[in-house]
Design a protein around this motif. Structure first.
Motif, PDB file in Angstrom:
ATOM      1  N   MET A  48       0.797  -1.163   0.035  1.00 34.98           N
ATOM      2  CA  MET A  48      -0.008  -0.026   0.235  1.00 34.98           C
ATOM      3  C   MET A  48       0.939   1.325   0.008  1.00 34.98           C
ATOM      4  O   MET A  48       0.544   2.201  -0.672  1.00 34.98           O
ATOM      5  CB  MET A  48      -0.993   0.115   1.070  1.00 34.98           C
ATOM      6  CG  MET A  48      -1.754   1.310   1.386  1.00 34.98           C
ATOM      7  SD  MET A  48      -3.006   1.342   2.748  1.00 34.98           S
ATOM      8  CE  MET A  48      -3.429   2.667   2.437  1.00 34.98           C
ATOM      9  N   ILE A  61       0.724   3.995  -3.011  1.00 32.58           N
ATOM     10  CA  ILE A  61       0.438   5.495  -2.819  1.00 32.58           C
ATOM     11  C   ILE A  61       1.606   6.491  -3.272  1.00 32.58           C
ATOM     12  O   ILE A  61       1.165   7.542  -3.876  1.00 32.58           O
ATOM     13  CB  ILE A  61       0.382   5.935  -1.382  1.00 32.58           C
ATOM     14  CG1 ILE A  61      -1.221   5.253  -0.888  1.00 32.58           C
ATOM     15  CG2 ILE A  61       0.605   7.336  -1.027  1.00 32.58           C
ATOM     16  CD1 ILE A  61      -1.436   5.358   0.742  1.00 32.58           C
ATOM     17  N   ARG A  97      -4.800   7.569  -8.060  1.00 33.03           N
ATOM     18  CA  ARG A  97      -4.782   6.877  -6.719  1.00 33.03           C
ATOM     19  C   ARG A  97      -6.094   5.933  -6.746  1.00 33.03           C
ATOM     20  O   ARG A  97      -5.945   4.911  -6.357  1.00 33.03           O
ATOM     21  CB  ARG A  97      -4.761   7.898  -5.571  1.00 33.03           C
ATOM     22  CG  ARG A  97      -3.291   8.224  -5.563  1.00 33.03           C
ATOM     23  CD  ARG A  97      -3.109   9.053  -3.938  1.00 33.03           C
ATOM     24  NE  ARG A  97      -1.664   9.433  -4.189  1.00 33.03           N
ATOM     25  CZ  ARG A  97      -1.478  10.718  -3.813  1.00 33.03           C
ATOM     26  NH1 ARG A  97      -2.417  11.512  -3.544  1.00 33.03           N
ATOM     27  NH2 ARG A  97       0.036  11.411  -3.954  1.00 33.03           N
ATOM     28  N   ALA A 125      -5.869   1.840  -6.501  1.00 32.94           N
ATOM     29  CA  ALA A 125      -6.419   1.191  -5.476  1.00 32.94           C
ATOM     30  C   ALA A 125      -7.299   0.212  -5.874  1.00 32.94           C
ATOM     31  O   ALA A 125      -7.471  -0.950  -5.371  1.00 32.94           O
ATOM     32  CB  ALA A 125      -6.951   2.319  -4.342  1.00 32.94           C
ATOM     33  N   SER A 158      -7.040  -4.072  -5.445  1.00 32.90           N
ATOM     34  CA  SER A 158      -8.248  -4.768  -4.802  1.00 32.90           C
ATOM     35  C   SER A 158      -8.763  -5.708  -5.754  1.00 32.90           C
ATOM     36  O   SER A 158      -9.023  -6.745  -5.394  1.00 32.90           O
ATOM     37  CB  SER A 158      -9.322  -3.698  -4.456  1.00 32.90           C
ATOM     38  OG  SER A 158      -8.798  -2.883  -3.418  1.00 32.90           O
ATOM     39  N   ASN A 170     -12.067   1.797   7.249  1.00 31.13           N
ATOM     40  CA  ASN A 170     -11.280   0.732   7.149  1.00 31.13           C
ATOM     41  C   ASN A 170     -11.483  -0.228   8.353  1.00 31.13           C
ATOM     42  O   ASN A 170     -11.968  -1.510   7.789  1.00 31.13           O
ATOM     43  CB  ASN A 170      -9.764   1.166   6.927  1.00 31.13           C
ATOM     44  CG  ASN A 170      -9.190  -0.027   6.234  1.00 31.13           C
ATOM     45  OD1 ASN A 170      -9.631  -0.718   5.112  1.00 31.13           O
ATOM     46  ND2 ASN A 170      -7.907  -0.461   6.518  1.00 31.13           N
ATOM     47  N   SER A 175     -11.448   1.705  -3.227  1.00 28.92           N
ATOM     48  CA  SER A 175     -10.549   2.852  -3.777  1.00 28.92           C
ATOM     49  C   SER A 175     -10.545   4.289  -2.779  1.00 28.92           C
ATOM     50  O   SER A 175      -9.520   4.804  -2.699  1.00 28.92           O
ATOM     51  CB  SER A 175     -11.092   3.176  -5.080  1.00 28.92           C
ATOM     52  OG  SER A 175     -12.510   3.600  -5.187  1.00 28.92           O
ATOM     53  N   THR A 206      -8.017   4.364   0.593  1.00 30.98           N
ATOM     54  CA  THR A 206      -6.748   4.277   0.047  1.00 30.98           C
ATOM     55  C   THR A 206      -6.409   5.789  -0.596  1.00 30.98           C
ATOM     56  O   THR A 206      -5.344   6.054  -0.444  1.00 30.98           O
ATOM     57  CB  THR A 206      -6.438   3.065  -0.550  1.00 30.98           C
ATOM     58  OG1 THR A 206      -6.847   2.081  -0.053  1.00 30.98           O
ATOM     59  CG2 THR A 206      -5.085   3.041  -0.845  1.00 30.98           C
ATOM     60  N   ILE A 216       0.292   4.432   7.504  1.00 31.76           N
ATOM     61  CA  ILE A 216      -0.307   3.042   6.701  1.00 31.76           C
ATOM     62  C   ILE A 216      -0.477   1.880   7.578  1.00 31.76           C
ATOM     63  O   ILE A 216      -1.465   1.348   7.303  1.00 31.76           O
ATOM     64  CB  ILE A 216       0.787   2.986   5.280  1.00 31.76           C
ATOM     65  CG1 ILE A 216       0.461   3.905   4.403  1.00 31.76           C
ATOM     66  CG2 ILE A 216       0.363   1.682   4.805  1.00 31.76           C
ATOM     67  CD1 ILE A 216       1.644   3.857   3.176  1.00 31.76           C
ATOM     68  N   TYR A 228      -3.681   2.245   9.582  1.00 35.05           N
ATOM     69  CA  TYR A 228      -4.662   2.299   8.499  1.00 35.05           C
ATOM     70  C   TYR A 228      -4.952   0.764   8.505  1.00 35.05           C
ATOM     71  O   TYR A 228      -6.018   0.231   8.678  1.00 35.05           O
ATOM     72  CB  TYR A 228      -4.523   2.960   7.153  1.00 35.05           C
ATOM     73  CG  TYR A 228      -5.262   2.601   6.268  1.00 35.05           C
ATOM     74  CD1 TYR A 228      -6.548   3.386   6.038  1.00 35.05           C
ATOM     75  CD2 TYR A 228      -5.181   1.700   5.056  1.00 35.05           C
ATOM     76  CE1 TYR A 228      -7.395   3.389   5.179  1.00 35.05           C
ATOM     77  CE2 TYR A 228      -6.069   1.707   4.154  1.00 35.05           C
ATOM     78  CZ  TYR A 228      -7.354   2.193   3.996  1.00 35.05           C
ATOM     79  OH  TYR A 228      -8.455   2.015   3.152  1.00 35.05           O
ATOM     80  N   GLN A 229      -3.888  -0.011   8.294  1.00 36.53           N
ATOM     81  CA  GLN A 229      -3.992  -1.580   8.146  1.00 36.53           C
ATOM     82  C   GLN A 229      -4.661  -2.154   9.427  1.00 36.53           C
ATOM     83  O   GLN A 229      -5.186  -3.063   9.369  1.00 36.53           O
ATOM     84  CB  GLN A 229      -2.664  -2.079   7.802  1.00 36.53           C
ATOM     85  CG  GLN A 229      -2.756  -3.689   7.691  1.00 36.53           C
ATOM     86  CD  GLN A 229      -3.486  -4.200   6.616  1.00 36.53           C
ATOM     87  OE1 GLN A 229      -3.910  -3.654   5.578  1.00 36.53           O
ATOM     88  NE2 GLN A 229      -4.321  -5.307   6.994  1.00 36.53           N
TER      89      GLN A 229
END
Length: 406
Positions: free
Chosen positions: A133, A137, A145, A149, A153, A232, A332, A335, A351, A354-355
Motif C-alpha cells: 500500500m 500511494i 490513486r 487502489a 483490490s 477501514n 478505492s 486508500t 499506513i 490504517y491496516q
C-alpha cells in the motif's frame, strides 16, 4: 519502456482496470492475485488439518485467530521497516516469510508446530500489505490513486474467487498439499516483486528523518484521514466480520436453505464488486474521494438494513449485491484519501495504523455479531447495529473536506 518484460505489458493492455496506470501497479495487482489465490486455496483447509492432530474445535480455530493476531501486532514494525529499508525489500521479504512458513506448516507433525508457523506467516503477511500500500500511494500520481487502489483490490478479489475452486482439486489429494501450493504462489509473487519493482525512483536507500512525525502525528489531526481510518475499521468489522459470521447462519439455520445458497450470495456480492471496480476507481479520481466514501458507506447502511429485515433468500442476495457495489467504492476511496493526506510521501506509521484498523475490525466483528445474536436471539439486532455504526462514517464523510487536488 525499458526494463519491463513483455508479460506485464501484455496483461496491462488486456485488462481495462490496469490501462494507463504505471506498470508497477500491474505488478502489484499480479502479486495481490497470487497472494489471494494461495490464501483462498489454503484457508478452508486450515481448521480441518488442525483437527487431524486430535485437538478441540476451539484449538483448531485458534490457528486462524493466531494468524490474524500476529498480522495486527506486526503492523507498527512493518511501517517502521518501510521507512527504513524501502517498500520493495519489505514486500519481497514478507512474501518469502509467508511462503516459507506455509511450506513448513504443511510439514507440521503436531498441532503446536502448525500454530507456530501460521503465526509467523502473519508477520510476513502484514509486511506485504503495509509495504504494497505504501508503494502504491508513492508511485502513482494523485489523479490515479483511486484507479490504482481499485486495480490492487481487483487482484485480491479475482484471486480470492479462484482460490477455493482451485483448492478443491488439491484437497482431494491431500490436506497438506494446499499449504505447498500456497507457498508456490507466494514464491511467484516474491519473484514478481523483486523483478518488476526495482525502479530508481522508489528511493529504497533513502533513510527518512521526519517521516514518522509526518506520517502519524500530523495525519491524526486530519478529519479525512480519520474518516478513512474509521471506514477501514468498519470494513473489517462489518464486511469481513459480521457478514462472514452471520449471513451463512441466517441462510442455512434461520431460513433453512441449502449451504450452497450462502456461497451464491457471497459470489453475487463479489461479482457486483468486481464489475464496478473500474467505474468506482474513475469516480474516486474524477469526482472526488468524498463522494465515493459517501456512496460506499451509504450503500453499506442500505445493505445492512435489508439484511436486518430479510425473511427470504432473494432479499439476502439483493442485500449482498448492494454491499458488493458499496465494496467497489470502499476499495478505492479510503486508500486514495490516505495517499492524499500523506502527499504520497513515505509514511509507514500512518499506513500501518490504517491496516491495523481493518485487522481490529476483522478480529472483533465476528465476536460482536455473535454476541448480539445470542443476546437478541435474532438477526435484526446485529445487522441494525452494523447499519447504525456505519452511519457514523457516513456522517464523517459528509463533514470532511475533499482531498483530491483539482
Amino acid at each position: 519502456m525499458s526494463g519491463i518484460a513483455h508479460p506485464l505489458e501484455w496483461i496491462q493492455k488486456r485488462v481495462p482496470l490496469l490501462r494507463d496506470l504505471p506498470i508497477e501497479i500491474t505488478a502489484l495487482s499480479l502479486i495481490a492475485f497470487f497472494v489471494a489465490l494461495g490464501f483462498g486455496i489454503v484457508a478452508p483447509v486450515i481448521p480441518t488439518f488442525a483437527s487431524t492432530f486430535g485437538v478441540t474445535a476451539f484449538m483448531a480455530a485458534a490457528v486462524i485467530s493466531a494468524f490474524a493476531f500476529t498480522r495486527l501486532i506486526a503492523a507498527p514494525p512493518a511501517g517502521w521497516l518501510v521507512n527504513r529499508i524501502g517498500e520493495r525489500r519489505v514486500l519481497t521479504s514478507g512474501l518469502l516469510i509467508v511462503s516459507a512458513s506455509s511450506a513448513l506448516a504443511g510439514l507440521s507433525n503436531d498441532y503446536y508446530h502448525l500454530l507456530f508457523w501460521r503465526s509467523l506467516g502473519g508477520f510476513g503477511s502484514t509486511m506485504f500489505t503495509v509495504s504494497a500500500m505504501a508503494l502504491l500511494i508513492r508511485i502513482v500520481p494523485a489523479d490515479m490513486r483511486g484507479r490504482a487502489a481499485s486495480a490492487w483490490s481487483g487482484g485480491f478479489l479475482i484471486g480470492g474467487l479462484a482460490g477455493p475452486a482451485v483448492g478443491g482439486i488439491f484437497v482431494s489429494w491431500s490436506l497438506r498439499s494446499p499449504f505447498f501450493i500456497y507457498a508456490l504462489t507466494l514464491l511467484g509473487a516474491s519473484l514478481v516483486s523483486w523483478k518488476y519493482l526495482n525502479k530508481a525512483h522508489l528511493l529504497e536507500n533513502v533513510v527518512a528523518t521526519s517521516d514518522e512525525k509526518f506520517g502519524f502525528r500530523k495525519v491524526l489531526t486530519s478529519l479525512p484521514y480519520l474518516t478513512a481510518l474509521g471506514t477501514n475499521f468498519n470494513v473489517g468489522l462489518v464486511r469481513f466480520g459480521i457478514l462472514n459470521a452471520l449471513v451463512p447462519l441466517l441462510i442455512v439455520k434461520e431460513l433453512g436453505a441449502p449451504p450452497v445458497y450462502a456461497s451464491l450470495a457471497f459470489l453475487a456480492s463479489s461479482v457486483a464488486q468486481a464489475s464496478l471496480l473500474v467505474f468506482a476507481g474513475k469516480t474516486t479520481d474524477l469526482r472526488g474521494r468524498r463522494i465515493s466514501l459517501i456512496v460506499g458507506n451509504g450503500l453499506t447502511v442500505v445493505g445492512m438494513l435489508l439484511l436486518a429485515q430479510a425473511s427470504i433468500t432473494l432479499v439476502i442476495v439483493l442485500a449482498m449485491i448492494v454491499l458488493g457495489v458499496a465494496g467497489s467504492f470502499l476499495s478505492s476511496a479510503p486508500t486514495a484519501v490516505v495517499g492524499d493526506v500523506t502527499s504520497g510521501q513515505k509514511s509507514g506509521a500512518a499506513i500501518s495504523a490504517y491496516q491495523m484498523a481493518a485487522d481490529f475490525g476483522a478480529i472483533f466483528g465476528p465476536l460482536i455479531g455473535g454476541l448480539l445474536l445470542d443476546l437478541s436471539n435474532g438477526y435484526t439486532l446485529p445487522f441494525n447495529f452494523a447499519a447504525i455504526l456505519t452511519l457514523v462514517f457516513v456522517g464523517m464523510s459528509l463533514m470532511m473536506k475533499e482531498t483530491r487536488k483539482n
